[in-house]
Design a protein around this motif. Structure first.
Motif, PDB file in Angstrom:
ATOM      1  N   ILE A   1       1.178  -1.408  -0.120  1.00 19.71           N
ATOM      2  CA  ILE A   1      -0.136  -0.073   0.234  1.00 19.71           C
ATOM      3  C   ILE A   1       0.852   1.019  -0.019  1.00 19.71           C
ATOM      4  CG2 ILE A   1      -1.558   1.105   1.508  1.00 19.71           C
ATOM      5  CD1 ILE A   1      -2.688  -1.904   2.015  1.00 19.71           C
ATOM      6  N   SER A   2       0.456   1.896  -1.081  1.00 18.46           N
ATOM      7  CA  SER A   2       1.254   2.819  -1.244  1.00 18.46           C
ATOM      8  C   SER A   2       0.754   4.268   0.081  1.00 18.46           C
ATOM      9  CB  SER A   2       1.536   3.617  -2.663  1.00 18.46           C
ATOM     10  OG  SER A   2       0.511   3.819  -3.030  1.00 18.46           O
ATOM     11  N   THR A   3       1.457   5.326  -0.293  1.00 17.59           N
ATOM     12  CA  THR A   3       0.919   7.001   0.613  1.00 17.59           C
ATOM     13  C   THR A   3      -0.570   6.720  -0.535  1.00 17.59           C
ATOM     14  OG1 THR A   3       2.953   7.856  -0.509  1.00 17.59           O
ATOM     15  CG2 THR A   3       2.585   7.406   2.207  1.00 17.59           C
ATOM     16  N   ASP A   4       0.101   6.653  -1.559  1.00 17.30           N
ATOM     17  CA  ASP A   4      -1.196   7.509  -2.916  1.00 17.30           C
ATOM     18  C   ASP A   4      -2.725   6.534  -2.411  1.00 17.30           C
ATOM     19  OD1 ASP A   4      -0.160   9.618  -3.936  1.00 17.30           O
ATOM     20  OD2 ASP A   4       0.596   8.972  -5.116  1.00 17.30           O
ATOM     21  N   GLU A   5      -1.639   5.017  -2.289  1.00 15.94           N
ATOM     22  CA  GLU A   5      -3.236   4.611  -2.173  1.00 15.94           C
ATOM     23  C   GLU A   5      -3.765   4.778  -1.086  1.00 15.94           C
ATOM     24  OE1 GLU A   5      -1.973   0.618  -5.265  1.00 15.94           O
ATOM     25  OE2 GLU A   5      -1.631   0.791  -2.851  1.00 15.94           O
ATOM     26  N   LEU A   6      -3.561   4.577  -0.020  1.00 24.87           N
ATOM     27  CA  LEU A   6      -4.178   4.518   1.266  1.00 24.87           C
ATOM     28  C   LEU A   6      -4.789   6.207   1.449  1.00 24.87           C
ATOM     29  CD1 LEU A   6      -4.787   3.608   4.529  1.00 24.87           C
ATOM     30  CD2 LEU A   6      -2.849   4.996   4.684  1.00 24.87           C
ATOM     31  N   ASN A   7      -3.850   7.159   0.997  1.00 26.92           N
ATOM     32  CA  ASN A   7      -4.478   8.756   0.520  1.00 26.92           C
ATOM     33  C   ASN A   7      -6.211   8.361  -0.598  1.00 26.92           C
ATOM     34  OD1 ASN A   7      -4.879  11.513   0.836  1.00 26.92           O
ATOM     35  ND2 ASN A   7      -4.588  11.595  -1.799  1.00 26.92           N
TER      36      ASN A   7
ATOM     37  N   LYS B   1      -0.210  15.170   6.150  1.00 28.45           N
ATOM     38  CA  LYS B   1       0.302  15.248   7.139  1.00 28.45           C
ATOM     39  C   LYS B   1      -0.092  13.825   7.928  1.00 28.45           C
ATOM     40  CE  LYS B   1      -0.584  19.036   9.221  1.00 28.45           C
ATOM     41  NZ  LYS B   1      -1.366  19.948  10.297  1.00 28.45           N
ATOM     42  N   LEU B   2      -0.814  13.177   7.468  1.00 30.27           N
ATOM     43  CA  LEU B   2      -1.267  11.818   8.379  1.00 30.27           C
ATOM     44  C   LEU B   2      -0.668  11.133   7.147  1.00 30.27           C
ATOM     45  CD1 LEU B   2      -2.894  10.075  10.099  1.00 30.27           C
ATOM     46  CD2 LEU B   2      -4.709  10.051   8.646  1.00 30.27           C
ATOM     47  N   MET B   3      -0.315  10.863   6.479  1.00 31.25           N
ATOM     48  CA  MET B   3       0.482  10.698   5.736  1.00 31.25           C
ATOM     49  C   MET B   3       2.090  10.252   5.787  1.00 31.25           C
ATOM     50  SD  MET B   3      -1.352   8.877   3.720  1.00 31.25           S
ATOM     51  CE  MET B   3      -2.986   8.743   3.504  1.00 31.25           C
ATOM     52  N   ASN B   4       2.540  11.670   6.409  1.00 30.94           N
ATOM     53  CA  ASN B   4       3.735  11.596   6.730  1.00 30.94           C
ATOM     54  C   ASN B   4       3.952  10.580   8.282  1.00 30.94           C
ATOM     55  OD1 ASN B   4       4.889  12.278   4.446  1.00 30.94           O
ATOM     56  ND2 ASN B   4       4.589  14.834   5.325  1.00 30.94           N
ATOM     57  N   ARG B   5       2.164  10.530   8.653  1.00 26.10           N
ATOM     58  CA  ARG B   5       3.164   9.912  10.232  1.00 26.10           C
ATOM     59  C   ARG B   5       2.581   9.397  10.779  1.00 26.10           C
ATOM     60  NH1 ARG B   5      -0.926  12.529  13.861  1.00 26.10           N
ATOM     61  NH2 ARG B   5      -1.331  13.636  13.000  1.00 26.10           N
ATOM     62  N   ILE B   6       2.141   8.138   9.009  1.00 25.29           N
ATOM     63  CA  ILE B   6       1.894   6.880   9.447  1.00 25.29           C
ATOM     64  C   ILE B   6       3.128   6.379   8.646  1.00 25.29           C
ATOM     65  CG2 ILE B   6       0.354   5.118   8.026  1.00 25.29           C
ATOM     66  CD1 ILE B   6      -1.791   7.171   8.451  1.00 25.29           C
ATOM     67  N   ASP B   7       3.676   7.007   7.435  1.00 21.74           N
ATOM     68  CA  ASP B   7       5.082   6.567   7.031  1.00 21.74           C
ATOM     69  C   ASP B   7       5.941   6.428   7.499  1.00 21.74           C
ATOM     70  OD1 ASP B   7       6.509   5.475   5.182  1.00 21.74           O
ATOM     71  OD2 ASP B   7       5.715   6.993   3.767  1.00 21.74           O
ATOM     72  N   SER B   8       6.277   6.460   8.718  1.00 24.02           N
ATOM     73  CA  SER B   8       7.370   6.342   9.868  1.00 24.02           C
ATOM     74  C   SER B   8       8.500   6.975   8.978  1.00 24.02           C
ATOM     75  CB  SER B   8       7.034   6.217  10.533  1.00 24.02           C
ATOM     76  OG  SER B   8       6.835   4.426  11.028  1.00 24.02           O
ATOM     77  N   ASN B   9       9.145   6.396   8.106  1.00 28.63           N
ATOM     78  CA  ASN B   9      10.509   5.603   7.452  1.00 28.63           C
ATOM     79  C   ASN B   9      10.521   6.732   6.055  1.00 28.63           C
ATOM     80  OD1 ASN B   9       9.232   3.846   5.889  1.00 28.63           O
ATOM     81  ND2 ASN B   9      10.419   2.011   6.226  1.00 28.63           N
ATOM     82  N   GLY B  10       8.809   7.175   6.321  1.00 27.11           N
ATOM     83  CA  GLY B  10       8.973   8.180   4.525  1.00 27.11           C
ATOM     84  C   GLY B  10       9.026   7.320   3.174  1.00 27.11           C
ATOM     85  N   ASP B  11       9.160   5.936   3.288  1.00 25.09           N
ATOM     86  CA  ASP B  11       9.800   5.456   1.327  1.00 25.09           C
ATOM     87  C   ASP B  11       8.349   5.315   1.021  1.00 25.09           C
ATOM     88  OD1 ASP B  11       7.877   3.695   3.132  1.00 25.09           O
ATOM     89  OD2 ASP B  11       9.784   2.098   2.645  1.00 25.09           O
ATOM     90  N   GLY B  12       7.142   6.406   1.218  1.00 20.94           N
ATOM     91  CA  GLY B  12       6.109   6.080   0.558  1.00 20.94           C
ATOM     92  C   GLY B  12       5.297   5.121   0.451  1.00 20.94           C
ATOM     93  N   ILE B  13       5.781   3.966   0.950  1.00 21.60           N
ATOM     94  CA  ILE B  13       4.655   2.735   1.724  1.00 21.60           C
ATOM     95  C   ILE B  13       4.124   2.130   2.943  1.00 21.60           C
ATOM     96  CG2 ILE B  13       5.308   0.149   1.041  1.00 21.60           C
ATOM     97  CD1 ILE B  13       5.285   1.435  -1.792  1.00 21.60           C
ATOM     98  N   ILE B  14       3.160   2.198   2.901  1.00 22.56           N
ATOM     99  CA  ILE B  14       2.622   2.084   4.233  1.00 22.56           C
ATOM    100  C   ILE B  14       3.164  -0.063   5.192  1.00 22.56           C
ATOM    101  CG2 ILE B  14       1.233   1.661   5.372  1.00 22.56           C
ATOM    102  CD1 ILE B  14       1.614   4.458   4.856  1.00 22.56           C
ATOM    103  N   ASP B  15       4.179  -0.269   5.008  1.00 24.42           N
ATOM    104  CA  ASP B  15       4.422  -1.689   6.019  1.00 24.42           C
ATOM    105  C   ASP B  15       3.048  -2.051   6.287  1.00 24.42           C
ATOM    106  OD1 ASP B  15       5.349  -1.151   8.201  1.00 24.42           O
ATOM    107  OD2 ASP B  15       7.576  -0.937   6.638  1.00 24.42           O
ATOM    108  N   LYS B  16       3.281  -3.170   6.894  1.00 22.42           N
ATOM    109  CA  LYS B  16       2.722  -3.820   7.370  1.00 22.42           C
ATOM    110  C   LYS B  16       2.714  -2.917   9.684  1.00 22.42           C
ATOM    111  CE  LYS B  16      -0.097  -8.172   9.856  1.00 22.42           C
ATOM    112  NZ  LYS B  16       0.054  -6.956  10.744  1.00 22.42           N
ATOM    113  N   ALA B  17       3.876  -2.900   9.826  1.00 21.81           N
ATOM    114  CA  ALA B  17       3.602  -2.117  11.146  1.00 21.81           C
ATOM    115  C   ALA B  17       3.353  -1.279  11.487  1.00 21.81           C
ATOM    116  CB  ALA B  17       5.665  -1.854  11.934  1.00 21.81           C
TER     117      ALA B  17
END
Ligand SMILES: [Ca+2]
Ligand SMILES: [Ca+2]
Ligand SMILES: [Ca+2]
Length: 124
Positions: free
Chosen positions: A12-18, A82-98
């Motif tokens: 799941i990319s940040t775009d997709e989650l958005n 802002k929310l995406m940046n917070r969720i994607d804490s390592n900033g790679d543009g992908i939302i991993d399981k953790a």
């Protein structure tokens, strides 16, 4: 969370989650499910929004907006960035399981009576 993976690459990319978040809020607000949101529908979810603000925000003058329009709006105004940046804490543009788990925990803890209210709390 899985349904957010629109290109089915298993991530799941940040775009997709958005997009998934915008769609979720839209679907929740579109009370009669006709694919467009009127001021009356919007006000039920966002009581603080005035008619003037609503009219200033929507494109065109037909007093309602569609999902495509809200996606464009949220992209342009970076509503969930802002929310995406917070969720994607390592900033790679992908939302991993953790990161997804952390987001779900934050949603559970957030104040609000439903998902849209919770999202609002997290977005502010
Ligand atoms: Ca994907
Ligand atoms: Ca509607
Ligand atoms: Ca990440």
């Amino acid at each position: 969370m899985k349904q957010a993976d629109t290109n089915k690459d298993g991530k799941i990319s940040t775009d997709e989650l958005n997009e998934a978040l915008v769609t979720a809020v839209f679907t929740a607000a579109d009370a009669n499910a006709n694919g467009s949101i009127t001021f009356e529908e919007w006000q039920k979810v966002f009581p603080e929004v005035t008619k003037k603000k609503f009219m200033d925000t929507i494109p065109g003058d037909n007093e309602q907006f569609t999902l495509v329009e809200s996606l464009a709006y949220c992209k342009k105004h970076k509503t969930f960035d802002k929310l995406m940046n917070r969720i994607d804490s390592n900033g790679d543009g992908i939302i991993d399981k953790a990161e997804a788990d952390k987001f779900q925990q934050a949603m559970q803890k957030a104040k609000g009576s439903n998902e849209t209210q919770k999202l609002k709390t997290l977005t502010n």
